[in-house]
Scaffold this active site. Structure first.
Site, PDB file in Angstrom:
ATOM      1  N   LYS A   1      -6.725   7.123 -10.442  1.00  0.00           N
ATOM      2  CA  LYS A   1      -6.918   5.860  -9.726  1.00  0.00           C
ATOM      3  C   LYS A   1      -7.782   4.951 -10.579  1.00  0.00           C
ATOM      4  O   LYS A   1      -8.590   5.433 -11.378  1.00  0.00           O
ATOM      5  CB  LYS A   1      -7.626   6.107  -8.389  1.00  0.00           C
ATOM      6  CG  LYS A   1      -7.457   4.980  -7.402  1.00  0.00           C
ATOM      7  CD  LYS A   1      -6.189   5.174  -6.597  1.00  0.00           C
ATOM      8  CE  LYS A   1      -5.945   4.057  -5.632  1.00  0.00           C
ATOM      9  NZ  LYS A   1      -4.835   4.397  -4.704  1.00  0.00           N
TER      10      LYS A   1
ATOM     11  N   ASP B   1      -2.354  -1.396  -5.596  1.00  0.00           N
ATOM     12  CA  ASP B   1      -3.172  -0.920  -4.478  1.00  0.00           C
ATOM     13  C   ASP B   1      -3.725  -2.206  -3.851  1.00  0.00           C
ATOM     14  O   ASP B   1      -3.216  -3.301  -4.151  1.00  0.00           O
ATOM     15  CB  ASP B   1      -4.289   0.027  -4.960  1.00  0.00           C
ATOM     16  CG  ASP B   1      -4.913   0.822  -3.813  1.00  0.00           C
ATOM     17  OD1 ASP B   1      -4.315   1.803  -3.372  1.00  0.00           O
ATOM     18  OD2 ASP B   1      -6.004   0.442  -3.327  1.00  0.00           O
TER      19      ASP B   1
HETATM   20  N1  GLU Z   1      -1.883   2.811  -4.406  1.00  0.00           N
HETATM   21  C1  GLU Z   1      -0.844   3.605  -3.818  1.00  0.00           C
HETATM   22  C2  GLU Z   1      -1.437   4.879  -3.258  1.00  0.00           C
HETATM   23  O1  GLU Z   1      -2.533   4.849  -2.748  1.00  0.00           O
HETATM   24  C3  GLU Z   1       0.353   3.808  -4.736  1.00  0.00           C
HETATM   25  C4  GLU Z   1       0.070   4.460  -6.043  1.00  0.00           C
HETATM   26  C5  GLU Z   1       1.256   4.492  -6.999  1.00  0.00           C
HETATM   27  O2  GLU Z   1       2.324   4.001  -6.646  1.00  0.00           O
HETATM   28  O3  GLU Z   1       1.073   5.021  -8.095  1.00  0.00           O
HETATM   29  O4  GLU Z   1      -0.839   5.922  -3.238  1.00  0.00           O
END
Ligand code: GLU
Length: 444
Positions: free
Chosen positions: A126, A166
Protein backbone atom coordinates in the site's frame (compact mmCIF):
# COMPACT_ATOMS: atom_id res chain seq x y z
CA UNK A 1 2.38 -15.55 27.59
CA UNK A 2 1.19 -17.19 24.34
CA UNK A 3 3.06 -16.52 21.10
CA UNK A 4 0.12 -14.53 19.68
CA UNK A 5 -0.12 -12.31 22.79
CA UNK A 6 3.63 -11.81 22.79
CA UNK A 7 3.56 -10.57 19.18
CA UNK A 8 0.55 -8.31 19.74
CA UNK A 9 2.31 -6.53 22.58
CA UNK A 10 5.60 -6.43 20.66
CA UNK A 11 3.95 -4.83 17.61
CA UNK A 12 2.27 -2.24 19.83
CA UNK A 13 5.53 -1.43 21.60
CA UNK A 14 7.78 -1.33 18.54
CA UNK A 15 5.44 0.74 16.37
CA UNK A 16 4.38 3.59 18.65
CA UNK A 17 1.73 6.08 17.50
CA UNK A 18 0.30 3.70 14.89
CA UNK A 19 -3.09 2.80 16.45
CA UNK A 20 -4.73 1.68 13.17
CA UNK A 21 -1.84 -0.70 12.49
CA UNK A 22 -2.14 -2.15 16.01
CA UNK A 23 -5.90 -2.56 15.47
CA UNK A 24 -5.44 -4.43 12.17
CA UNK A 25 -2.74 -6.71 13.60
CA UNK A 26 -4.83 -7.45 16.71
CA UNK A 27 -7.84 -8.39 14.62
CA UNK A 28 -5.89 -10.75 12.37
CA UNK A 29 -3.78 -12.39 15.09
CA UNK A 30 -6.75 -12.92 17.41
CA UNK A 31 -8.55 -14.67 14.55
CA UNK A 32 -5.69 -16.94 13.54
CA UNK A 33 -4.96 -17.91 17.13
CA UNK A 34 -6.43 -21.43 16.66
CA UNK A 35 -4.17 -22.04 13.63
CA UNK A 36 -1.07 -20.79 15.47
CA UNK A 37 -1.83 -22.82 18.59
CA UNK A 38 -1.86 -26.04 16.56
CA UNK A 39 1.83 -25.57 15.77
CA UNK A 40 2.98 -22.93 18.22
CA UNK A 41 6.50 -24.21 18.84
CA UNK A 42 7.46 -24.46 15.18
CA UNK A 43 5.97 -21.09 14.28
CA UNK A 44 7.76 -19.45 17.17
CA UNK A 45 11.08 -21.01 16.20
CA UNK A 46 10.58 -19.78 12.62
CA UNK A 47 9.60 -16.29 13.88
CA UNK A 48 6.61 -16.60 11.58
CA UNK A 49 4.51 -13.87 13.22
CA UNK A 50 7.47 -11.50 13.49
CA UNK A 51 8.01 -11.91 9.75
CA UNK A 52 4.29 -11.53 9.04
CA UNK A 53 3.96 -8.27 10.99
CA UNK A 54 7.18 -6.61 9.77
CA UNK A 55 6.91 -5.20 6.23
CA UNK A 56 9.50 -6.56 3.81
CA UNK A 57 10.28 -2.94 2.97
CA UNK A 58 8.88 0.52 3.71
CA UNK A 59 9.77 3.54 1.65
CA UNK A 60 9.17 7.14 2.74
CA UNK A 61 10.08 10.08 0.51
CA UNK A 62 9.81 13.80 -0.09
CA UNK A 63 7.38 15.02 -2.77
CA UNK A 64 8.05 18.64 -3.76
CA UNK A 65 5.76 20.34 -6.29
CA UNK A 66 4.89 23.87 -7.39
CA UNK A 67 1.36 25.22 -6.78
CA UNK A 68 -0.57 27.64 -9.01
CA UNK A 69 0.82 30.65 -7.12
CA UNK A 70 4.36 29.60 -7.88
CA UNK A 71 5.01 28.44 -4.31
CA UNK A 72 6.75 25.15 -3.55
CA UNK A 73 4.73 22.64 -1.52
CA UNK A 74 6.22 19.57 0.12
CA UNK A 75 4.28 16.39 0.89
CA UNK A 76 5.41 13.01 2.19
CA UNK A 77 5.09 9.91 0.00
CA UNK A 78 4.95 6.30 1.21
CA UNK A 79 5.05 2.79 -0.22
CA UNK A 80 4.94 -0.14 2.16
CA UNK A 81 5.85 -3.43 0.44
CA UNK A 82 4.46 -5.72 3.07
CA UNK A 83 4.49 -9.29 1.84
CA UNK A 84 5.40 -10.85 -1.53
CA UNK A 85 4.98 -14.53 -0.59
CA UNK A 86 2.19 -15.18 -3.08
CA UNK A 87 2.88 -12.58 -5.77
CA UNK A 88 4.13 -9.08 -6.60
CA UNK A 89 3.10 -6.41 -4.09
CA UNK A 90 -0.34 -5.09 -4.97
CA UNK A 91 -2.43 -2.38 -3.38
CA UNK A 92 -3.66 1.15 -3.81
CA UNK A 93 -2.24 4.63 -3.28
CA UNK A 94 -4.21 6.78 -0.83
CA UNK A 95 -4.05 10.56 -1.25
CA UNK A 96 -5.59 12.16 1.83
CA UNK A 97 -4.38 14.60 4.53
CA UNK A 98 -4.83 11.88 7.19
CA UNK A 99 -2.20 9.62 5.59
CA UNK A 100 0.79 8.70 7.74
CA UNK A 101 3.00 5.62 8.04
CA UNK A 102 0.65 3.88 10.51
CA UNK A 103 -2.34 4.24 8.17
CA UNK A 104 -0.37 2.87 5.20
CA UNK A 105 0.92 -0.03 7.30
CA UNK A 106 -2.57 -0.96 8.47
CA UNK A 107 -3.81 -0.88 4.88
CA UNK A 108 -0.81 -2.83 3.59
CA UNK A 109 -1.22 -5.47 6.29
CA UNK A 110 -4.93 -5.92 5.50
CA UNK A 111 -4.07 -6.11 1.82
CA UNK A 112 -1.96 -9.27 2.33
CA UNK A 113 -4.99 -11.28 3.45
CA UNK A 114 -7.47 -9.60 1.12
CA UNK A 115 -5.30 -10.33 -1.90
CA UNK A 116 -4.83 -13.91 -0.76
CA UNK A 117 -8.62 -14.34 -0.50
CA UNK A 118 -9.09 -13.35 -4.16
CA UNK A 119 -7.34 -16.62 -5.07
CA UNK A 120 -5.10 -14.68 -7.47
CA UNK A 121 -1.29 -14.40 -7.28
CA UNK A 122 -0.85 -10.96 -5.68
CA UNK A 123 1.13 -9.99 -2.57
CA UNK A 124 0.26 -7.14 -0.18
CA UNK A 125 1.36 -3.50 -0.36
CA UNK A 126 0.00 0.00 0.00
CA UNK A 127 1.16 3.55 -0.49
CA UNK A 128 0.07 7.14 -0.72
CA UNK A 129 0.68 10.62 0.53
CA UNK A 130 -0.75 13.31 2.80
CA UNK A 131 -1.44 15.36 -0.36
CA UNK A 132 -5.10 16.43 -0.64
CA UNK A 133 -6.38 16.51 -4.25
CA UNK A 134 -9.57 18.27 -3.06
CA UNK A 135 -9.72 21.87 -4.24
CA UNK A 136 -6.53 21.57 -6.33
CA UNK A 137 -6.42 22.47 -10.02
CA UNK A 138 -5.76 19.76 -12.61
CA UNK A 139 -2.31 21.24 -13.15
CA UNK A 140 -1.50 21.07 -9.44
CA UNK A 141 -2.67 17.45 -9.26
CA UNK A 142 -0.47 16.64 -12.27
CA UNK A 143 2.53 18.39 -10.72
CA UNK A 144 2.09 16.38 -7.54
CA UNK A 145 1.55 13.06 -9.36
CA UNK A 146 4.63 13.54 -11.53
CA UNK A 147 6.82 14.37 -8.57
CA UNK A 148 5.39 11.46 -6.55
CA UNK A 149 6.00 9.02 -9.41
CA UNK A 150 9.51 10.31 -10.06
CA UNK A 151 10.55 8.80 -6.74
CA UNK A 152 8.11 5.86 -6.62
CA UNK A 153 9.16 4.63 -10.10
CA UNK A 154 12.45 3.39 -8.62
CA UNK A 155 10.67 0.77 -6.57
CA UNK A 156 7.78 -0.51 -8.70
CA UNK A 157 7.26 -2.49 -11.91
CA UNK A 158 4.79 -4.87 -13.57
CA UNK A 159 6.49 -7.91 -11.94
CA UNK A 160 7.53 -6.35 -8.62
CA UNK A 161 4.92 -3.94 -7.28
CA UNK A 162 1.73 -2.76 -8.99
CA UNK A 163 -0.04 0.18 -7.27
CA UNK A 164 -3.62 1.30 -8.01
CA UNK A 165 -6.26 3.73 -6.80
CA UNK A 166 -7.65 4.25 -3.31
CA UNK A 167 -9.20 7.26 -1.55
CA UNK A 168 -8.17 10.39 -3.51
CA UNK A 169 -6.55 8.44 -6.34
CA UNK A 170 -8.92 7.95 -9.26
CA UNK A 171 -8.64 7.75 -13.05
CA UNK A 172 -7.15 11.26 -13.34
CA UNK A 173 -4.33 10.61 -10.87
CA UNK A 174 -3.56 7.13 -12.25
CA UNK A 175 -3.33 8.64 -15.76
CA UNK A 176 -0.81 11.29 -14.67
CA UNK A 177 1.25 8.74 -12.73
CA UNK A 178 1.26 6.23 -15.59
CA UNK A 179 2.41 8.91 -18.05
CA UNK A 180 5.30 9.89 -15.79
CA UNK A 181 6.36 6.27 -15.17
CA UNK A 182 6.40 5.59 -18.94
CA UNK A 183 8.41 8.72 -19.58
CA UNK A 184 10.98 7.96 -16.89
CA UNK A 185 11.39 4.23 -17.47
CA UNK A 186 10.69 4.12 -21.19
CA UNK A 187 8.45 1.07 -20.88
CA UNK A 188 4.76 0.68 -21.51
CA UNK A 189 3.78 -2.01 -19.02
CA UNK A 190 1.05 -2.88 -16.55
CA UNK A 191 2.74 -1.08 -13.65
CA UNK A 192 -0.50 0.46 -12.38
CA UNK A 193 -4.09 -0.76 -12.44
CA UNK A 194 -7.22 1.31 -12.71
CA UNK A 195 -5.81 2.77 -15.92
CA UNK A 196 -7.97 4.48 -18.55
CA UNK A 197 -9.57 2.16 -21.10
CA UNK A 198 -7.53 3.66 -23.94
CA UNK A 199 -4.18 2.66 -22.37
CA UNK A 200 -4.57 -0.80 -20.87
CA UNK A 201 -7.30 -0.35 -18.28
CA UNK A 202 -9.86 -3.09 -17.71
CA UNK A 203 -13.56 -2.76 -18.31
CA UNK A 204 -15.49 -3.14 -15.03
CA UNK A 205 -12.51 -2.09 -12.87
CA UNK A 206 -14.25 1.19 -11.98
CA UNK A 207 -17.37 -0.65 -10.86
CA UNK A 208 -15.59 -3.66 -9.34
CA UNK A 209 -15.33 -2.85 -5.61
CA UNK A 210 -18.96 -1.73 -5.28
CA UNK A 211 -20.33 -4.47 -7.51
CA UNK A 212 -18.25 -7.11 -5.73
CA UNK A 213 -19.58 -5.93 -2.36
CA UNK A 214 -23.14 -6.57 -3.50
CA UNK A 215 -22.27 -9.94 -5.05
CA UNK A 216 -20.89 -11.20 -1.73
CA UNK A 217 -23.82 -9.79 0.28
CA UNK A 218 -26.29 -11.44 -2.09
CA UNK A 219 -24.41 -14.75 -1.81
CA UNK A 220 -24.48 -14.48 2.00
CA UNK A 221 -28.23 -13.88 2.00
CA UNK A 222 -28.89 -16.65 -0.53
CA UNK A 223 -26.89 -19.08 1.59
CA UNK A 224 -29.21 -18.23 4.46
CA UNK A 225 -32.43 -18.62 2.51
CA UNK A 226 -32.99 -15.03 1.34
CA UNK A 227 -31.69 -12.52 -1.18
CA UNK A 228 -31.16 -8.79 -1.56
CA UNK A 229 -34.28 -8.09 -3.62
CA UNK A 230 -36.69 -5.72 -1.85
CA UNK A 231 -34.26 -4.95 0.99
CA UNK A 232 -33.58 -1.45 2.28
CA UNK A 233 -29.89 -0.52 2.34
CA UNK A 234 -27.95 2.26 4.06
CA UNK A 235 -24.63 3.24 2.51
CA UNK A 236 -22.01 5.69 3.77
CA UNK A 237 -19.57 7.44 1.44
CA UNK A 238 -20.04 8.94 -2.00
CA UNK A 239 -16.80 7.90 -3.68
CA UNK A 240 -16.03 5.13 -6.14
CA UNK A 241 -16.98 2.26 -3.82
CA UNK A 242 -20.25 3.81 -2.60
CA UNK A 243 -21.45 4.90 -6.05
CA UNK A 244 -21.10 1.45 -7.63
CA UNK A 245 -22.38 -0.35 -4.53
CA UNK A 246 -25.55 1.76 -4.78
CA UNK A 247 -25.81 1.11 -8.52
CA UNK A 248 -25.52 -2.68 -8.16
CA UNK A 249 -27.84 -2.80 -5.12
CA UNK A 250 -30.50 -1.07 -7.19
CA UNK A 251 -29.90 -3.39 -10.17
CA UNK A 252 -30.48 -6.32 -7.82
CA UNK A 253 -33.79 -4.83 -6.67
CA UNK A 254 -32.82 -3.24 -3.34
CA UNK A 255 -33.56 0.32 -2.26
CA UNK A 256 -30.60 2.42 -1.08
CA UNK A 257 -31.71 5.44 0.95
CA UNK A 258 -28.49 7.12 2.13
CA UNK A 259 -24.99 8.22 1.17
CA UNK A 260 -22.53 10.65 2.78
CA UNK A 261 -19.39 12.71 2.28
CA UNK A 262 -16.90 14.32 4.66
CA UNK A 263 -19.27 17.12 5.66
CA UNK A 264 -22.77 15.65 5.60
CA UNK A 265 -25.22 12.98 4.51
CA UNK A 266 -28.27 12.50 2.34
CA UNK A 267 -31.51 10.65 3.08
CA UNK A 268 -33.57 9.97 -0.01
CA UNK A 269 -36.72 7.99 0.89
CA UNK A 270 -37.37 7.26 -2.81
CA UNK A 271 -33.94 5.70 -3.32
CA UNK A 272 -30.66 7.44 -4.23
CA UNK A 273 -30.51 8.78 -7.79
CA UNK A 274 -27.19 7.28 -8.97
CA UNK A 275 -27.01 9.38 -12.14
CA UNK A 276 -27.28 12.55 -10.03
CA UNK A 277 -24.70 11.24 -7.57
CA UNK A 278 -22.25 10.44 -10.38
CA UNK A 279 -22.68 13.90 -11.86
CA UNK A 280 -22.12 15.62 -8.50
CA UNK A 281 -19.11 13.52 -7.46
CA UNK A 282 -17.45 12.27 -10.66
CA UNK A 283 -18.07 15.23 -12.99
CA UNK A 284 -18.49 18.35 -10.83
CA UNK A 285 -16.34 17.06 -7.92
CA UNK A 286 -18.83 18.93 -5.69
CA UNK A 287 -20.42 18.44 -2.25
CA UNK A 288 -23.55 16.44 -1.48
CA UNK A 289 -25.37 19.68 -0.62
CA UNK A 290 -26.03 19.77 -4.40
CA UNK A 291 -28.08 16.56 -4.28
CA UNK A 292 -31.24 18.39 -3.17
CA UNK A 293 -31.22 20.34 -6.46
CA UNK A 294 -31.75 17.04 -8.27
CA UNK A 295 -34.13 15.44 -5.75
CA UNK A 296 -36.30 17.99 -3.88
CA UNK A 297 -37.87 15.19 -1.84
CA UNK A 298 -34.54 14.26 -0.22
CA UNK A 299 -32.99 15.57 3.01
CA UNK A 300 -29.43 16.84 3.51
CA UNK A 301 -27.96 16.84 7.02
CA UNK A 302 -24.66 18.19 8.27
CA UNK A 303 -22.41 15.77 10.20
CA UNK A 304 -22.92 12.00 10.51
CA UNK A 305 -26.15 10.03 10.72
CA UNK A 306 -26.65 7.32 8.09
CA UNK A 307 -26.52 4.48 10.66
CA UNK A 308 -29.56 5.92 12.47
CA UNK A 309 -31.79 5.17 9.47
CA UNK A 310 -33.76 1.92 9.62
CA UNK A 311 -32.49 -0.64 7.08
CA UNK A 312 -31.94 -4.36 6.46
CA UNK A 313 -28.38 -4.02 5.19
CA UNK A 314 -25.64 -1.52 6.13
CA UNK A 315 -22.64 -0.94 3.86
CA UNK A 316 -19.94 1.35 5.29
CA UNK A 317 -18.07 2.58 2.19
CA UNK A 318 -16.29 5.73 3.45
CA UNK A 319 -13.19 5.24 5.59
CA UNK A 320 -11.64 3.52 8.63
CA UNK A 321 -13.41 3.55 12.00
CA UNK A 322 -16.49 5.40 10.74
CA UNK A 323 -18.96 2.98 12.36
CA UNK A 324 -18.65 3.02 16.16
CA UNK A 325 -20.42 1.39 19.06
CA UNK A 326 -23.34 3.86 19.17
CA UNK A 327 -23.91 3.32 15.44
CA UNK A 328 -23.83 -0.46 15.95
CA UNK A 329 -26.42 -0.14 18.74
CA UNK A 330 -28.70 1.89 16.46
CA UNK A 331 -28.36 -0.67 13.66
CA UNK A 332 -29.16 -3.56 16.00
CA UNK A 333 -32.13 -1.68 17.48
CA UNK A 334 -33.38 -1.20 13.92
CA UNK A 335 -32.97 -4.95 13.25
CA UNK A 336 -30.28 -4.82 10.60
CA UNK A 337 -29.57 -8.27 9.10
CA UNK A 338 -26.09 -7.77 7.68
CA UNK A 339 -23.19 -5.31 7.69
CA UNK A 340 -20.54 -5.62 4.96
CA UNK A 341 -17.50 -3.36 4.74
CA UNK A 342 -16.96 -1.61 1.40
CA UNK A 343 -14.20 0.52 2.94
CA UNK A 344 -11.09 -0.82 4.70
CA UNK A 345 -11.74 -1.38 8.44
CA UNK A 346 -14.65 1.10 8.70
CA UNK A 347 -16.06 -0.66 11.79
CA UNK A 348 -14.38 -0.27 15.16
CA UNK A 349 -13.45 -3.40 17.13
CA UNK A 350 -16.11 -2.67 19.74
CA UNK A 351 -18.81 -2.14 17.11
CA UNK A 352 -17.85 -5.33 15.25
CA UNK A 353 -18.14 -7.36 18.43
CA UNK A 354 -21.49 -5.81 19.32
CA UNK A 355 -22.91 -6.58 15.87
CA UNK A 356 -21.66 -10.18 15.98
CA UNK A 357 -22.88 -10.72 19.55
CA UNK A 358 -26.32 -9.57 18.48
CA UNK A 359 -26.61 -11.99 15.57
CA UNK A 360 -25.84 -9.56 12.73
CA UNK A 361 -23.94 -11.12 9.81
CA UNK A 362 -20.71 -9.15 9.50
CA UNK A 363 -18.38 -9.44 6.48
CA UNK A 364 -15.05 -7.66 6.98
CA UNK A 365 -13.52 -5.48 4.27
CA UNK A 366 -10.75 -7.88 3.37
CA UNK A 367 -13.43 -10.21 1.99
CA UNK A 368 -16.27 -7.82 1.17
CA UNK A 369 -14.28 -5.22 -0.77
CA UNK A 370 -11.81 -7.61 -2.41
CA UNK A 371 -13.59 -7.25 -5.76
CA UNK A 372 -11.58 -4.11 -6.53
CA UNK A 373 -8.16 -5.62 -6.17
CA UNK A 374 -9.34 -8.90 -7.74
CA UNK A 375 -10.32 -7.00 -10.86
CA UNK A 376 -6.97 -5.20 -10.73
CA UNK A 377 -5.37 -8.63 -10.93
CA UNK A 378 -7.57 -9.36 -13.95
CA UNK A 379 -6.30 -6.09 -15.45
CA UNK A 380 -2.74 -7.36 -14.89
CA UNK A 381 -3.61 -10.60 -16.69
CA UNK A 382 -5.04 -8.69 -19.66
CA UNK A 383 -1.94 -6.47 -19.79
CA UNK A 384 0.35 -9.52 -19.73
CA UNK A 385 -1.42 -11.18 -22.64
CA UNK A 386 -1.91 -7.80 -24.37
CA UNK A 387 -5.64 -8.34 -24.74
CA UNK A 388 -8.80 -6.66 -23.43
CA UNK A 389 -11.73 -8.69 -22.21
CA UNK A 390 -15.37 -7.64 -22.55
CA UNK A 391 -17.28 -6.05 -19.66
CA UNK A 392 -19.41 -9.20 -19.38
CA UNK A 393 -16.34 -11.44 -19.18
CA UNK A 394 -14.69 -9.40 -16.40
CA UNK A 395 -17.96 -8.97 -14.50
CA UNK A 396 -18.65 -12.71 -14.70
CA UNK A 397 -15.21 -13.49 -13.30
CA UNK A 398 -15.67 -10.88 -10.55
CA UNK A 399 -18.99 -12.44 -9.52
CA UNK A 400 -17.42 -15.91 -9.47
CA UNK A 401 -14.50 -14.64 -7.35
CA UNK A 402 -16.82 -12.97 -4.80
CA UNK A 403 -19.01 -16.07 -4.50
CA UNK A 404 -15.84 -18.13 -4.12
CA UNK A 405 -14.59 -15.82 -1.34
CA UNK A 406 -17.89 -16.16 0.51
CA UNK A 407 -17.73 -19.97 0.49
CA UNK A 408 -14.02 -20.00 1.31
CA UNK A 409 -14.45 -17.82 4.43
CA UNK A 410 -17.62 -19.66 5.42
CA UNK A 411 -15.82 -23.03 5.20
CA UNK A 412 -12.79 -21.78 7.15
CA UNK A 413 -15.04 -20.45 9.93
CA UNK A 414 -16.91 -23.76 10.12
CA UNK A 415 -13.69 -25.83 10.09
CA UNK A 416 -12.52 -24.08 13.24
CA UNK A 417 -15.92 -24.12 14.98
CA UNK A 418 -16.79 -20.45 14.39
CA UNK A 419 -19.81 -20.82 12.10
CA UNK A 420 -21.05 -17.46 10.71
CA UNK A 421 -18.06 -15.59 12.16
CA UNK A 422 -16.73 -14.21 8.88
CA UNK A 423 -13.99 -12.19 10.57
CA UNK A 424 -12.37 -15.39 11.83
CA UNK A 425 -13.16 -17.15 8.53
CA UNK A 426 -11.64 -14.39 6.36
CA UNK A 427 -8.50 -14.07 8.44
CA UNK A 428 -7.88 -17.81 8.63
CA UNK A 429 -8.61 -18.46 4.94
CA UNK A 430 -6.44 -15.51 3.86
CA UNK A 431 -3.64 -16.51 6.21
CA UNK A 432 -3.51 -20.20 5.25
CA UNK A 433 -2.35 -19.57 1.69
CA UNK A 434 0.25 -16.99 2.76
CA UNK A 435 1.50 -19.36 5.47
CA UNK A 436 1.90 -22.18 2.98
CA UNK A 437 3.86 -19.97 0.57
CA UNK A 438 6.05 -18.52 3.36
CA UNK A 439 6.84 -21.98 4.69
CA UNK A 440 7.76 -23.25 1.23
CA UNK A 441 10.10 -20.34 0.53
CA UNK A 442 12.31 -20.68 3.60
CA UNK A 443 13.53 -17.93 5.87
CA UNK A 444 13.29 -14.84 3.69
N1 GLU B 1 -7.36 0.33 -2.95
C1 GLU B 1 -8.10 -0.86 -3.25
C2 GLU B 1 -8.09 -1.78 -2.05
O1 GLU B 1 -8.15 -1.30 -0.94
C3 GLU B 1 -7.67 -1.52 -4.56
C4 GLU B 1 -6.24 -1.93 -4.65
C5 GLU B 1 -5.82 -2.43 -6.03
O2 GLU B 1 -6.65 -2.46 -6.93
O3 GLU B 1 -4.65 -2.77 -6.16
O4 GLU B 1 -8.10 -2.98 -2.14
Amino acid sequence: MSYVDQIISQVTEKNPAEPEFHQAVREVLESIRPVIEQNEEKFKKDALLERLTNPERQIKFRVPWVDDNGNVQVNTGYRVQFNSAIGPYKGGLRLHPSVNLGIIKFLGFEQIFKNSLTGLPIGGGKGGSDFDPKGKSDREVMAFCQSFMTELSKYIGADTDVPAGDIGTGAREIGFMFGQYKRLRGVFEGVLTGKGLSFGGSLARTEATGYGLLYIVDELLRSHGGDIKGKTVVVSGAGNVAIYAIEKAQQLGAKVVTCSDSTGWVYDPDGIDVAALKEIKEVKRARLTEYKNYRPNSEYHEGRGVWQIKADIALPCATQNELGIEDAKALVANKVIAVAEGANMPTTEEATKYLQDNGVFFIPGKAANAGGVATSALEMSQNSERLSWSFEEVDKQLKGIMEGIYHNIDDAAKRYGYEDNFVVGANIAGFEKVLDAMNAQGIV
